[in-house]
Design an enzyme around this catalytic site. Structure first.
Site, PDB file in Angstrom:
ATOM      1  N   SER A 106       0.878  -1.179   0.000  1.00 54.72           N
ATOM      2  CA  SER A 106       0.000   0.000   0.000  1.00 54.72           C
ATOM      3  C   SER A 106       0.913   1.226   0.000  1.00 54.72           C
ATOM      4  O   SER A 106       1.415   1.634   1.040  1.00 54.72           O
ATOM      5  CB  SER A 106      -0.891  -0.002   1.237  1.00 54.72           C
ATOM      6  OG  SER A 106      -1.553  -1.237   1.357  1.00 54.72           O
ATOM      7  N   LYS A 182      -6.795   2.027  -2.790  1.00 59.45           N
ATOM      8  CA  LYS A 182      -6.438   1.272  -1.573  1.00 59.45           C
ATOM      9  C   LYS A 182      -6.432   2.195  -0.345  1.00 59.45           C
ATOM     10  O   LYS A 182      -6.939   1.843   0.722  1.00 59.45           O
ATOM     11  CB  LYS A 182      -5.060   0.626  -1.766  1.00 59.45           C
ATOM     12  CG  LYS A 182      -4.451   0.019  -0.522  1.00 59.45           C
ATOM     13  CD  LYS A 182      -5.253  -1.149   0.013  1.00 59.45           C
ATOM     14  CE  LYS A 182      -4.690  -1.601   1.359  1.00 59.45           C
ATOM     15  NZ  LYS A 182      -5.555  -2.580   2.016  1.00 59.45           N
TER      16      LYS A 182
HETATM   17  P1  NAD Z   1       5.121  -7.029   7.160  1.00 62.34           P
HETATM   18  O1  NAD Z   1       5.861  -6.036   7.965  1.00 62.34           O
HETATM   19  O2  NAD Z   1       4.604  -8.261   7.833  1.00 62.34           O
HETATM   20  O3  NAD Z   1       6.033  -7.513   5.923  1.00 62.34           O
HETATM   21  C1  NAD Z   1       6.908  -6.692   5.240  1.00 62.34           C
HETATM   22  C2  NAD Z   1       8.173  -7.488   4.929  1.00 62.34           C
HETATM   23  O4  NAD Z   1       9.056  -6.669   4.182  1.00 62.34           O
HETATM   24  C3  NAD Z   1       8.931  -7.917   6.211  1.00 62.34           C
HETATM   25  O5  NAD Z   1       9.156  -9.312   6.178  1.00 62.34           O
HETATM   26  C4  NAD Z   1      10.229  -7.114   6.140  1.00 62.34           C
HETATM   27  O6  NAD Z   1      11.344  -7.794   6.685  1.00 62.34           O
HETATM   28  C5  NAD Z   1      10.379  -6.908   4.647  1.00 62.34           C
HETATM   29  N1  NAD Z   1      11.213  -5.756   4.288  1.00 62.34           N
HETATM   30  C6  NAD Z   1      11.223  -4.516   4.828  1.00 62.34           C
HETATM   31  N2  NAD Z   1      12.117  -3.736   4.188  1.00 62.34           N
HETATM   32  C7  NAD Z   1      12.667  -4.490   3.220  1.00 62.34           C
HETATM   33  C8  NAD Z   1      13.640  -4.255   2.212  1.00 62.34           C
HETATM   34  N3  NAD Z   1      14.241  -3.066   2.087  1.00 62.34           N
HETATM   35  N4  NAD Z   1      13.975  -5.267   1.382  1.00 62.34           N
HETATM   36  C9  NAD Z   1      13.393  -6.482   1.501  1.00 62.34           C
HETATM   37  N5  NAD Z   1      12.463  -6.775   2.432  1.00 62.34           N
HETATM   38  C10 NAD Z   1      12.107  -5.792   3.267  1.00 62.34           C
HETATM   39  O7  NAD Z   1       3.948  -6.247   6.436  1.00 62.34           O
HETATM   40  P2  NAD Z   1       2.611  -6.850   5.790  1.00 62.34           P
HETATM   41  O8  NAD Z   1       1.543  -6.834   6.823  1.00 62.34           O
HETATM   42  O9  NAD Z   1       2.931  -8.084   5.043  1.00 62.34           O
HETATM   43  O10 NAD Z   1       2.254  -5.664   4.772  1.00 62.34           O
HETATM   44  C11 NAD Z   1       2.958  -5.470   3.561  1.00 62.34           C
HETATM   45  C12 NAD Z   1       2.237  -4.398   2.756  1.00 62.34           C
HETATM   46  O11 NAD Z   1       0.882  -4.812   2.504  1.00 62.34           O
HETATM   47  C13 NAD Z   1       2.124  -3.044   3.472  1.00 62.34           C
HETATM   48  O12 NAD Z   1       2.231  -2.009   2.534  1.00 62.34           O
HETATM   49  C14 NAD Z   1       0.728  -3.088   4.092  1.00 62.34           C
HETATM   50  O13 NAD Z   1       0.219  -1.780   4.318  1.00 62.34           O
HETATM   51  C15 NAD Z   1      -0.022  -3.863   3.041  1.00 62.34           C
HETATM   52  N6  NAD Z   1      -1.205  -4.627   3.503  1.00 62.34           N
HETATM   53  C16 NAD Z   1      -1.176  -5.339   4.670  1.00 62.34           C
HETATM   54  C17 NAD Z   1      -2.311  -6.068   5.057  1.00 62.34           C
HETATM   55  C18 NAD Z   1      -2.344  -6.879   6.336  1.00 62.34           C
HETATM   56  O14 NAD Z   1      -3.449  -7.289   6.746  1.00 62.34           O
HETATM   57  N7  NAD Z   1      -1.219  -7.186   6.974  1.00 62.34           N
HETATM   58  C19 NAD Z   1      -3.441  -6.066   4.245  1.00 62.34           C
HETATM   59  C20 NAD Z   1      -3.420  -5.353   3.048  1.00 62.34           C
HETATM   60  C21 NAD Z   1      -2.289  -4.634   2.680  1.00 62.34           C
END
Ligand code: NAD
Length: 307
Positions: A106, A182
């Site tokens: 997002s 979104k």
């Molecule tokens: P999360 O924090 O669980 O996962 C993000 C991952 O990215 C982590 O494993 C982290 O180590 C990795 N990361 C961070 N910086 C990095 C880099 N420079 N290089 C490589 N890896 C890197 O987050 P999430 O909940 O999976 O959310 C991810 C995206 O999806 C966000 O933008 C969030 O807003 C969106 N989103 C989340 C949900 C939800 O319910 N969790 C739902 C819809 C959308």
């Protein structure tokens, strides 16, 4: 014959089950002999994924992943992180012309559009395809996808890959339009959560049974995704484990609030909701589950001296 060589960056709460669904599609999607390459800043997480999931490999770095991929998916916390990673790959010459980058995080629409223009000059297409449906939707492969992008041919080519992760796919328009939709969706979800949180606090203070408050809302006109999903399962149970960080939801409402300013649209409620979540994020921490905002807000209320 499929010729997708997919690489997935960001194997977090959402990325892990989404990448798993690409693997489930197997030879229908992935080029014969291609292993899904995964990369995460948390290398133990990527290694664990590659160990647990057949036909996946943990890339040594984002550049190695990019070199082995013609479709690169990013599922990272924020737009600035996505831009850092993708611009880094571009600067290092790791993105081949013809590569499609699909950002499913997002992110902010303006930043996405700028990145899209930059990549287009190098013959690389950027698609914004953020998702809704949370971790359960990611696991079930039933996410809603909001697909924006300037390169129609790239979107058409990427569509079968997107279909492995979502059940409801919408083409929203130009680059950044998926991200815009979104942010609007998550603003509405956050506003619903805040409204139910306030209603519950009032009901409890009056002496109503909290479970009854939620049960009645859920069969009445006040029901919403959060009243149905978050309050019984996460708040009243005391689990606070929906799998979506408070810091991430706050970021999404901020994107919507900034958008209102950029577009010159009066959206005072958006600012109120943003401030409420930003306050809770400061109190509970970025990584706390978003549902714990209710705990924070109601603690504030009960801590006030009774007059
Ligand atoms: P999360 O924090 O669980 O996962 C993000 C991952 O990215 C982590 O494993 C982290 O180590 C990795 N990361 C961070 N910086 C990095 C880099 N420079 N290089 C490589 N890896 C890197 O987050 P999430 O909940 O999976 O959310 C991810 C995206 O999806 C966000 O933008 C969030 O807003 C969106 N989103 C989340 C949900 C939800 O319910 N969790 C739902 C819809 C959308």
């Amino acid at each position: 014959m499929s010729d997708y060589q997919v690489g997935f960056i960001g194997i977090g709460n959402m990325g892990w089950p989404m990448a798993k669904n690409i693997l489930k599609a197997g030879g229908n999607i992935l080029k014969s002999g291609h292993k899904l390459a995964v990369f995460d800043l948390d290398k133990t997480r990527a290694a664990k994924f590659a160990q647990e999931e057949q036909n996946a490999v943990a890339a040594a770095g984002a550049a190695d992943l990019a070199k082995a991929s013609n479709v690169i998916i990013t599922m990272l916390p924020t737009g600035p992180i996505v831009r850092d990673v993708v611009e880094g790959l571009l600067a290092a010459g790791s993105l081949k012309p013809g590569t499609i980058v699909i950002d499913m995080s997002s992110s902010e629409p303006v930043g996405t559009k700028q990145l899209s223009d930059k990549l287009a000059k190098a013959g690389v297409a950027l698609i914004d395809a953020p998702v809704s449906g949370g971790v359960p939707g990611a696991q079930a492969g039933t996410l809603t996808l909001m697909v924006g992008g300037d390169d129609a041919a790239a979107i058409e080519r990427a569509w079968p890959v997107l279909q492995t992760m979502g059940a409801k796919l919408f083409r929203t328009g130009a680059s950044g339009s998926g991200d815009t939709m979104k942010a609007l969706n998550n603003y509405c979800a956050a506003a619903n959560f805040r409204a139910v949180s306030e209603a519950l606090a009032m009901g409890v203070k009056f002496g109503l049974d909290p479970n009854l408050v939620i049960d009645i809302l859920n069969v009445s006109t006040g029901r919403s995704f959060t009243s149905e999903g978050a309050f019984k399962g996460q708040v009243l149970s005391g689990k606070y484990a929906a799998g979506f960080a408070l810091g991430l939801l706050t970021k999404d409402v901020k994107i919507a609030s900034d958008l209102a300013g950029e577009l010159g649209v009066m959206a005072p409620m958006c600012s109120v909701v943003y401030n409420a979540f930003a306050h809770a994020r400061e109190g509970m921490g970025y990584s706390a589950d978003f549902t714990s905002a209710h705990k924070y807000w109601t603690r504030d209320i009960s801590d006030k001296p009774k007059s």
